[in-house]
Design a protein around this motif. Structure first.
Motif, short mmCIF file in Angstrom:
data_model
loop_
_atom_site.label_atom_id
_atom_site.label_comp_id
_atom_site.label_asym_id
_atom_site.label_seq_id
_atom_site.Cartn_x
_atom_site.Cartn_y
_atom_site.Cartn_z
N ARG A 86 26.58 44.08 53.76
CA ARG A 86 27.77 44.46 54.53
C ARG A 86 28.72 45.33 53.71
O ARG A 86 29.25 46.33 54.20
N LYS A 90 29.76 49.08 54.56
CA LYS A 90 31.17 49.44 54.76
C LYS A 90 31.54 50.63 53.89
O LYS A 90 32.28 51.54 54.32
N CYS A 93 30.09 53.76 55.42
CA CYS A 93 30.84 54.09 56.62
C CYS A 93 32.17 54.77 56.29
O CYS A 93 32.60 55.69 56.99
N GLN A 100 38.38 54.00 61.95
CA GLN A 100 38.36 53.23 63.20
C GLN A 100 36.94 52.99 63.72
O GLN A 100 36.72 52.11 64.56
N PRO A 103 34.05 49.14 62.31
CA PRO A 103 33.57 47.89 62.93
C PRO A 103 32.35 48.08 63.82
O PRO A 103 31.39 47.29 63.74
N ASP A 104 32.37 49.12 64.64
CA ASP A 104 31.22 49.37 65.54
C ASP A 104 29.98 49.76 64.75
O ASP A 104 28.86 49.33 65.07
N LEU A 106 29.27 48.92 61.63
CA LEU A 106 28.78 47.73 60.92
C LEU A 106 27.99 46.83 61.86
O LEU A 106 26.94 46.29 61.49
N ALA A 107 28.50 46.67 63.08
CA ALA A 107 27.81 45.83 64.06
C ALA A 107 26.44 46.41 64.39
O ALA A 107 25.44 45.68 64.50
#
Length: 221
Positions: A86, A90, A93, A100, A103-104, A106-107
């Protein structure tokens, strides 16, 4: 478009410079064309992928990338072993996209990689297959013009291989693919053109079937 010009590559050994892995390699990959790279083990297929993807540098020559090129899926480098999956995701990303979207992304990466609780464990505890799956998910989380794959379709169980195949089919609609695979079926399924590597040289074929034939004929000799 990707233009490879007169690439030479060899690695330093304990006894000095090693033999040339690639020597005078040149070719041009047009936009949205998918290319399979074939050749015997150790001829430099993965080395060429890393150079095209920018994670390794040639001793001589250059690569011109007139498009956004992914890092090689399946390539274990670029991941910090002491960080969790993770945390690595991150970091990537943050480098490649707006805050912004993290989160999407990472999911998506967590869902695609299918490594369960290991996503929150240090990458140094991962198997090579788990690293490949994480790298695959990381690559697909971003929009590239060309994706690079090094044996990704062989990582994981049948379910994950089917998911990888579906992802490649979806990519074919809008992006190019440069792929190394020991599976003729995989190369024929996803690639139009082919590059056969032998004795440090790269031979371009407009049809992947012709590249595979040239490689197989060379083995018979």
């Amino acid at each position: 478009m990707i233009i490879v010009k007169d690439i030479h590559k060899r690695y330093q050994t304990d006894h000095g410079p090693g033999k040339w892995v690639l020597q005078g390699v040149s070719f041009t990959i047009p936009q949205k064309l998918s290319v399979g790279i074939v050749g015997a083990n150790g001829v430099g297929k993965s080395t060429l992928l890393r150079i095209v993807g920018g994670v390794d540098q040639p001793n001589k020559g250059q690569v011109e990338r007139h498009c956004r090129v992914s890092w090689p899926m399946g390539f274990g480098g670029g991941l910090q072993g002491s960080l969790t999956g993770r945390q690595n995701a991150k970091f990537v990303c943050r480098v490649h996209g707006p805050e912004q979207d993290i989160p999407d992304r990472l999911a998506f990466i967590q869902d695609f990689a299918e490594i369960g609780d290991a996503f929150d464990e240090p990458v140094k505890t991962y198997s090579s297959g788990m690293k490949s799956r994480l790298q695959f998910g990381l690559s697909l989380a971003f929009d590239f013009d060309v994706y690079i794959s090094d044996e990704v379709t062989s990582a994981g169980d049948a379910s994950f291989r089917a998911k990888a195949a579906a992802a490649f089919k979806k990519l074919a609609d809008h992006a190019g693919l440069i792929m190394v695979s020991h599976s003729d079926g995989t190369l024929k399924q996803f690639c139009q053109a082919g590059i056969w590597i032998q004795n440090g040289q790269a031979h371009w074929f407009d049809q992947i079937d012709d590249a595979l034939k040239a490689y197989k004929d060379s083995i018979k000799k």
